[in-house]
Design a protein around this motif. Structure first.
Motif, PDB file in Angstrom:
ATOM      1  N   ARG A 138       0.866  -1.183   0.000  1.00 58.08           N
ATOM      2  CA  ARG A 138       0.000   0.000   0.000  1.00 58.08           C
ATOM      3  C   ARG A 138       0.901   1.231   0.000  1.00 58.08           C
ATOM      4  NH1 ARG A 138      -2.811  -3.796   0.017  1.00 58.08           N
ATOM      5  NH2 ARG A 138      -4.809  -4.173   1.028  1.00 58.08           N
ATOM      6  N   CYS A 139       0.397   2.300  -0.575  1.00 61.04           N
ATOM      7  CA  CYS A 139       1.064   3.586  -0.428  1.00 61.04           C
ATOM      8  C   CYS A 139       1.087   3.912   1.064  1.00 61.04           C
ATOM      9  CB  CYS A 139       0.295   4.659  -1.182  1.00 61.04           C
ATOM     10  SG  CYS A 139       0.843   6.333  -0.805  1.00 61.04           S
ATOM     11  N   GLU A 140       2.269   4.248   1.589  1.00 66.01           N
ATOM     12  CA  GLU A 140       2.363   4.506   3.030  1.00 66.01           C
ATOM     13  C   GLU A 140       2.402   5.991   3.352  1.00 66.01           C
ATOM     14  OE1 GLU A 140       5.477   2.124   4.779  1.00 66.01           O
ATOM     15  OE2 GLU A 140       4.765   0.310   3.791  1.00 66.01           O
ATOM     16  N   GLY A 141       2.149   6.819   2.348  1.00 65.20           N
ATOM     17  CA  GLY A 141       2.092   8.258   2.610  1.00 65.20           C
ATOM     18  C   GLY A 141       3.443   8.879   2.877  1.00 65.20           C
TER      19      GLY A 141
ATOM     20  N   HIS B 182       5.528  15.209   8.384  1.00 63.34           N
ATOM     21  CA  HIS B 182       6.737  14.406   8.532  1.00 63.34           C
ATOM     22  C   HIS B 182       7.649  14.732   7.358  1.00 63.34           C
ATOM     23  CE1 HIS B 182       5.660  11.815   5.108  1.00 63.34           C
ATOM     24  NE2 HIS B 182       4.459  12.261   5.409  1.00 63.34           N
TER      25      HIS B 182
ATOM     26  N   GLN C 217       7.025   7.826   7.501  1.00 67.96           N
ATOM     27  CA  GLN C 217       5.769   7.826   6.753  1.00 67.96           C
ATOM     28  C   GLN C 217       4.608   7.439   7.660  1.00 67.96           C
ATOM     29  OE1 GLN C 217       8.109   5.607   6.668  1.00 67.96           O
ATOM     30  NE2 GLN C 217       7.524   3.634   5.811  1.00 67.96           N
ATOM     31  N   PRO C 218       3.459   8.098   7.481  1.00 71.47           N
ATOM     32  CA  PRO C 218       2.355   7.908   8.422  1.00 71.47           C
ATOM     33  C   PRO C 218       1.378   6.778   8.084  1.00 71.47           C
ATOM     34  CG  PRO C 218       1.915   9.782   7.010  1.00 71.47           C
ATOM     35  CD  PRO C 218       3.246   9.230   6.579  1.00 71.47           C
ATOM     36  N   GLY C 219       1.602   6.057   6.977  1.00 71.95           N
ATOM     37  CA  GLY C 219       0.768   4.894   6.712  1.00 71.95           C
ATOM     38  C   GLY C 219      -0.394   5.159   5.761  1.00 71.95           C
ATOM     39  N   PHE C 220      -0.878   4.060   5.175  1.00 70.97           N
ATOM     40  CA  PHE C 220      -1.916   4.139   4.138  1.00 70.97           C
ATOM     41  C   PHE C 220      -3.152   4.896   4.623  1.00 70.97           C
ATOM     42  CE2 PHE C 220      -5.631   2.314   1.868  1.00 70.97           C
ATOM     43  CZ  PHE C 220      -5.298   2.750   0.599  1.00 70.97           C
ATOM     44  N   GLY C 221      -3.562   5.843   3.816  1.00 70.35           N
ATOM     45  CA  GLY C 221      -4.814   6.530   4.093  1.00 70.35           C
ATOM     46  C   GLY C 221      -4.731   7.626   5.144  1.00 70.35           C
ATOM     47  N   SER C 222      -3.559   7.737   5.807  1.00 71.71           N
ATOM     48  CA  SER C 222      -3.440   8.722   6.896  1.00 71.71           C
ATOM     49  C   SER C 222      -3.739  10.139   6.421  1.00 71.71           C
ATOM     50  CB  SER C 222      -2.033   8.668   7.491  1.00 71.71           C
ATOM     51  OG  SER C 222      -1.073   8.860   6.463  1.00 71.71           O
ATOM     52  N   TRP C 223      -3.375  10.417   5.163  1.00 73.52           N
ATOM     53  CA  TRP C 223      -3.525  11.779   4.634  1.00 73.52           C
ATOM     54  C   TRP C 223      -4.993  12.178   4.416  1.00 73.52           C
ATOM     55  CZ3 TRP C 223      -1.246   7.600   2.249  1.00 73.52           C
ATOM     56  CH2 TRP C 223      -1.991   6.991   1.233  1.00 73.52           C
TER      57      TRP C 223
ATOM     58  N   TYR D 129      -2.424  -6.402   4.899  1.00 69.15           N
ATOM     59  CA  TYR D 129      -1.371  -6.649   3.920  1.00 69.15           C
ATOM     60  C   TYR D 129      -0.053  -6.651   4.660  1.00 69.15           C
ATOM     61  CZ  TYR D 129      -1.577  -1.609   4.505  1.00 69.15           C
ATOM     62  OH  TYR D 129      -1.647  -0.367   5.044  1.00 69.15           O
TER      63      TYR D 129
ATOM     64  N   TYR E 108       1.653   3.249  12.695  1.00 68.09           N
ATOM     65  CA  TYR E 108       2.912   3.888  12.277  1.00 68.09           C
ATOM     66  C   TYR E 108       3.359   4.906  13.320  1.00 68.09           C
ATOM     67  CZ  TYR E 108       2.848   1.945   7.554  1.00 68.09           C
ATOM     68  OH  TYR E 108       2.873   1.100   6.473  1.00 68.09           O
TER      69      TYR E 108
END
Lengths: 632, 156, 430
Positions: free
Chosen positions: A282-285, B126, B132-138, C255, C399
């Motif tokens: 997944r994209c981790e931002g 960050h 990185q703050p992880g999927f969907g965090s944004w 995942y 995270y």
């Protein structure tokens, strides 16, 4: 001297070269792939791929100015274009500081990467298809040229490209706008599915959409409604449970590329990093898609290259193609000369020749044109190197006074304003797309570093400084107008024996300008943003600097600066006749029956889509044609 | 040559004053020693000596208030004419992870200093390419905003 | 020939558990002994005390599953401490191995919740609504106090004369890896579990595998009470669980490992879920009959115990390393990995917020970490209590947990020990 005869010799391991190599080797063809970049970059095994990539990442961290090529090695013997070399050009004095020789009057502002995986290492990952009218600009608006085929003809190949890249998108969002504003049905089609669900739109998108959706903008007396669309992207997201395709293969019976249907139990699995299938699912931002995705959740061409049948693939790195050898009787290509450098910095090399039945140039629009010009190849139309295009990008930035939008998070852009992508105005000025940028003023102002610098210069410190920055950074908004450059024969790549690189290869000599068609778009684009900011409660902070900005232009007494979008397009265009184009609809050169060109150079016009997806679709079409030719 | 005033604890105190981050927040970056060394290596000895002496005076001021310390800092440490502009360089070092060489050039100390730049924390985000703050965090408010603002988490 | 040592849904993942019927000659029919024919039971010659001694009712089965939730959760903080305390740049492979285990422990927690939801009728949930505030579990009570016994009366053998096994929060160290191996070590499947005494809630188990074996027996034994038969259009009967299907968490938001979240809707799904948990977690040691069978090698995903053994020995497994008599005794002989006990943050063992009371700023950071931790658990609890989409919102918290832990690990305690602070994983009110 290379003695082995390959079925196909491919120059370049970027997305076009990798897709071609993958399809051809899996169809049983013997392929030689030449890559100009360093050998370390091609590593596909877990340990070395990880090591090389961590090296890129650390270089990125340590570089004070972070531009698209910052993480990657710039090899003296095979240099890359670097936007840090950009500056204004004094009339009559070409700028020769960087790799490009910039003849002007204004500099070409985009870069690309010479290295394994090519520019997909630092692409943003936006995967918009072009619009139907983009394929018939001449017919519809009297501008530029028409493509030799229509949107619908390219559709099956778009689906392949979206599979290969792994596109996450929201079909409904796009189709709603296409159907509403453009009255086009079946843009994706009712049966179509993206491999993955949309990348979640940013928090900022939601705030801005609530402030601007449906608002009216009046340009040149015509009213337009703001419509936003979520942007499809080549980065990993939640798999779409309705997606049912497992791969693409050559069907020797039907002589076509076709999809392999997935077993009902096999759900689509996002393709992870080259070094670990479970990393980057997944994209981790990371918010650093350009210049580097640390986890490789974003697609890059090495993922495709890894899937090639390596039993059929020979890869030679540090191998810089310099010239095609043309048989003077048949006019077929009978070899490609390439220089293999040892160190990369001292100009020492071995000259070799590679031979194959078919040759494919996949070295980027500028390098492809350069190699053709250096070889005296494919240029009976005099179109090689001409019509160099980019999205001339006018940035506008401001502070959201109403509320904080918390930028610098997530992928570069997750939503775009589609309103000005197509319409009658294209007869007068260029169309543009306006992505909402998630990364604050990073692009125009190097924020937030510059904000710190400014505040400290003013004498701020301590808690006052901290809360000033909190407020300043979290309200930053950037909207840009990526204007579709129309083909212009005077925007071109040429060569000149006076300008050679260390290996004695030609450096690209670039002539570049902005026509009135573009200047009018800058004017309209800025007017659009001004009205938009007004309606959305965003205070405009945009400043164009006549002295410092490399691409500063004036129109009707007002100044505009534009940036390159990294979309280098159009140098060997595709067309219906050999008189006005370099390649035919299958991307075979009109002049040489065994020479194919792949990459963005083929595109006759640019549209308002980032070109990689379209280029990838075209490459599948070319690969199919190559297989047909080999098997006949 | 050691300078008793330019010790890590003193540097920590003055850094907290200059940056507006607490001492623990600053230690939590792990950059204290590296930054102190950067300063000692790249500044004139005299500037360092007098800067830390002056800083000590301010911090040890009798009958001090937050306000009085701020005024002294502004007057004595912050001017460009004081100690080669060291106070501003220290702030920029903590906030951006880079040492300002001159008006047009600065240098990132290390990959770690890039990742620990305080400007990203100040902006509730960050450093690009790290933490990185992880999927969907944004798609949501930053956690630093949500956790500090209880009304928003309790709503579930 | 069907390979019993790899999972059905992913042929590259080891499973160390052998099907019940093979190991103990227990068929589904025999386990459900109350409804079996006396004749068949007699003919089978199987000792049924093994089953009779264990889960006695559906309520007890549900209690076991809630304990299993706590069991899975209790292993996550120790693994995270091992992982976080590794300094950047060193122990890269070891960190990768531990990370891959942690993401699967989270998967296990969700799978257990799915089973628990599957066997819980709306009436059951209503009955417990007060105790758990309308959620599947109580976040405050589920958080263990380290050092902690393994929940479920599980005492892995530690050798004579040693104190009974407890799980501690430790920095990356030999001691920590020993602890991890002990947690994950499979036990002999044929070894009988002694009946519990009248004062015991659980019999004494030697391994997590035995505990799940008991759950498996319980599922079979009470199949009639927790499922309803359904005929599909071909006339085949399926046993559908009584639980509310909408409470099941699906695979789309998990995942990062080869494991998969399975919705537990039909009876077979629960068995598959347990296979996923026990196969990748510690397993039940069996014997390998196929002499050509290779347990190790490129592309195979090892069970957790073997991942930790690789760190323990500082070497990766090689495809020749299978010990056929006793697979868990397989010793890795492949390439060595970089392992350094020194490039590690010197975290105080089992840190507590109380340790930081003299340093209010540090206490704030520790509290902030725990707020994030508790918020994360609340999110998971919401996700398994009827709001599955909440899981995706927990990702950012996961995270964030790491970055907050790393801040703590960079703060020396200045108490003369040379140790630094660390995350405490304690309950705080949010």
């Amino acid at each position: 001297m290379e003695i082995k005869n390959y079925d196909v010799v491919i120059i370049g391991s970027g997305i076009a070269g990798s897709i071609t190599a993958n399809i051809l080797t899996n169809a049983g063809k013997k392929v030689l792939l030449l890559e100009a970049g360093l050998n370390a970059g091609i590593a596909l095994d877990a340990e070395n791929a990880y090591k090389t990539y961590q090296g890129y990442l650390n270089t990125f961290y340590e570089n004070s100015i972070k531009v698209p090529n910052s993480p990657y090695p710039n090899i003296e013997d095979a240099p890359s274009i670097d936007v840090l070399d950009l500056k204004q050009i004094e009339p009559g004095k070409p700028d020769t500081k960087g790799y490009l020789v910039q003849m002007g009057p204004i500099p070409f502002a985009s870069d690309c990467l010479r290295g394994a995986g090519g520019t997909t290492l630092h692409w943003l990952g936006t995967t918009l298809r072009m619009l139907p009218n983009d394929f018939k600009m001449k017919k519809t608006y009297g501008i530029g040229v028409d493509w030799p085929f229509s949107y619908n003809d390219l559709k099956p190949y778009y689906e392949m490209a979206e599979h290969e890249i792994g596109v996450a998108g929201n079909k409904e969002s796009m189709e709603k706008w296409v159907k509403g504003q453009l009255k086009v049905d079946n843009y994706y089609g009712s049966k179509y599915q993206f491999p993955m669900e949309e990348i979640p739109p940013s928090y900022m998108d939601k705030v801005l959409i609530s402030e601007m959706e449906g608002k009216e903008i009046v340009l040149n007396g015509v009213s337009h409604k703001i419509e936003t669309v979520t942007t499809p992207q080549g980065r990993n997201s939640t798999p779409n449970s309705k997606y049912s395709k497992a791969g693409i293969r050559w069907n020797p019976g039907s002589k076509k590329l076709e999809f392999i249907d997935a077993d009902f139990r096999d759900k689509y699995e996002p393709v992870g990093s080259v070094w670990d299938p479970y990393s980057g699912q997944r994209c981790e931002g990371n918010a650093s898609c350009v210049p580097i995705c640390p986890v490789q959740a974003k697609y890059n061409a090495l993922k495709t290259l890894k899937k090639a049948d390596h039993g059929n693939l020979t890869i030679k790195t540090q191998a810089v193609a310099s010239k095609l050898i043309i048989n003077s009787i048949s006019n077929w290509i009978e070899g490609v000369e390439y220089k293999t450098y040892q160190e990369g910095h001292n100009g020492k090399y071995d000259l070799q020749t590679a031979k194959g039945t078919i040759y494919v140039l996949a070295a980027s629009a500028i390098e492809n044109a350069k190699i053709l010009l250096a070889s005296g190849a494919a240029n009976s139309s005099d179109q090689v190197g001409r019509n160099l295009m980019d999205h001339m990008t006018v940035l506008s930035w401001g502070l959201n006074k109403k509320e904080r939008v918390y930028p610098f998070r997530g992928p570069g852009s997750t939503t775009n304003i589609a309103t000005f992508r197509d319409g009658d105005f294209r007869k007068e000025h260029a169309a543009w797309i306006s992505p909402l940028d998630n990364w604050g003023w990073g692009w125009p102002a190097f924020s937030p570093g510059s904000d710190v610098n400014d505040a400290v210069t003013q004498g701020m410190f301590g808690k006052e400084l901290r809360s000033f920055l909190e407020d300043r950074i979290t309200r930053q908004v950037l909207v840009h107008a990526e204007c579709e450059q129309a083909p212009d024969p005077e925007c071109r790549v040429t060569i000149d024996p006076a300008y050679l690189d260390q290996l004695g290869n030609y450096r690209p000599v670039i002539h570049y300008r902005a026509t009135e068609y573009m200047l009018k778009a800058f004017e309209a684009g800025r007017e659009f943003v001004t009205q938009l900011f007004d309606k959305a409660g965003i205070e405009d902070y945009t400043v164009y600097n006549p002295e410092k900005d490399a691409d500063y232009v004036t129109y009707k007494g007002k100044g505009y600066s534009f940036e390159g979008a990294g979309h280098i397009v159009g140098t060997h265009r595709m067309g219906k006749t050999k008189e006005d184009s370099v390649v035919n609809e299958n991307m075979r050169t009109w002049d040489h029956d065994n020479l194919f060109l792949v990459g963005c150079g083929n595109m006759p016009t640019l549209g308002t889509s980032n070109p990689t997806l379209t280029m990838a679709a075209l490459t599948f079409k070319a690969a199919e044609a190559i297989l047909n030719q080999l098997e006949n | 040559m050691s300078n008793p005033d330019a010790s890590p604890p003193q540097f920590l105190k003055i850094s907290s004053l200059l940056t507006g981050f607490t001492e623990t927040e600053l230690i939590g970056t792990g950059m204290l020693d590296s930054y102190l060394n950067t300063i000692l290596k790249n500044s004139a000895k005299e500037d360092v000596k007098y800067f830390f002496e002056n800083a000590k005076e301010i911090l040890d001021e009798p009958n001090q208030t937050e306000e009085s310390i701020a005024i002294s800092t502004r007057k004595q440490l912050m001017p460009d004419s004081s100690y080669g502009g060291l106070a501003k360089k220290i702030i920029i070092l903590w906030y951006t992870g880079s040492w300002k060489v001159n008006e047009n050039s600065s240098k990132i100390i290390s990959p770690a200093s890039y990742k620990q730049g305080l400007m990203w924390d100040a902006g509730h985000t960050h450093p690009p390419g790290a933490k990185q703050p992880g999927f969907g965090s944004w798609a949501k408010l930053p956690i630093s905003v949500m956790i500090n603002d209880k009304s928003k988490t309790n709503g579930n | 020939m069907e390979n019993k040592f790899f999972q059905d849904n992913n042929p590259k993942r080891q499973k160390l558990i052998k099907p019940l019927s093979e190991v103990n000659n227990l068929t589904e029919e025999l386990i459900d002994f109350e409804n079996s024919s006396a004749k068949k039971l007699k003919a089978s010659k199987v000792d049924l005390t093994l089953i009779k001694n264990q889960i006695q009712s559906v309520d007890e089965l549900r209690f076991y599953l809630r304990t299993a939730l706590q069991l899975e959760l209790s292993t996550i903080p120790p693994y995270l401490c091992g992982l976080y305390s590794i300094k950047e740049g060193g122990n890269q492979q070891a960190a990768g191995l531990i990370r891959s285990v942690v993401v699967e422990e989270m998967l296990h927690m969700i799978l257990v919740a799915n089973i628990l939801n599957a066997i819980s009728s709306p009436a059951d949930l209503k009955k417990e609504s007060k105790e758990f505030s309308g959620k599947l579990f109580d976040v405050e009570k589920i958080i263990p106090d380290y050092p902690t016994k393994l929940p479920g009366n599980i005492y892995p053998p530690v050798g004579k004369g040693k104190t009974p096994f407890k799980v501690s929060l430790l920095k990356f160290s030999q001691e920590a890896i020993d602890e991890f191996c002990t947690i994950e070590r499979p036990s002999n499947p044929t070894k009988e579990v002694k009946p519990k005494t009248s004062r015991q809630v659980f019999p004494k188990y030697e391994s997590i595998g035995q505990f799940y074996e008991a759950i498996r027996y319980g599922l079979y034994r009470f199949k009639n009470q927790i499922t309803k038969p359904e005929k599909n259009k071909n006339g085949k009967t399926y046993y559908k669980f009584i639980g509310d299907e909408s409470r099941q968490v699906g695979p789309e938001h998990y995942y990062g490992s080869g494991g998969k979240i399975l919705k537990v809707i039909y009876f077979g799904g629960a068995l598959e879920a347990i296979e996923e948990i026990v196969g990748q977690g510690e397993g039940v040691d069996g014997t390998i009959q196929d002499p050509d069978f290779e347990m190790f090698g490129e592309g195979i995903e090892y069970a957790h115990y073997f991942k930790f053994q690789e760190i323990n020995y500082g070497r990766l497994y090689h495809s020749n390393d299978t010990n056929y008599d006793k697979p868990t005794n397989s010793i890795p002989s492949g390439p060595s990995i970089n392992r350094s006990w020194s490039s590690v943050y010197n975290m105080k063992p089992n840190p507590k917020m109380a340790d930081y009371k003299d340093n209010p700023q540090l206490l704030d950071l520790a509290k902030n970490f725990n707020e994030t931790y508790v918020t994360l658990l609340n999110n998971i609890n919401d996700a398994v209590s009827g709001d599955p989409d909440k899981l995706v919102q927990g990702i950012a918290l996961m995270y964030d947990l790491k970055y907050k832990a790393l801040e703590l690990l960079k703060i020396p305690l200045n108490d003369g020990t040379g140790e630094c602070a660390g995350p405490t994983f304690e309950y705080v009110k949010v």
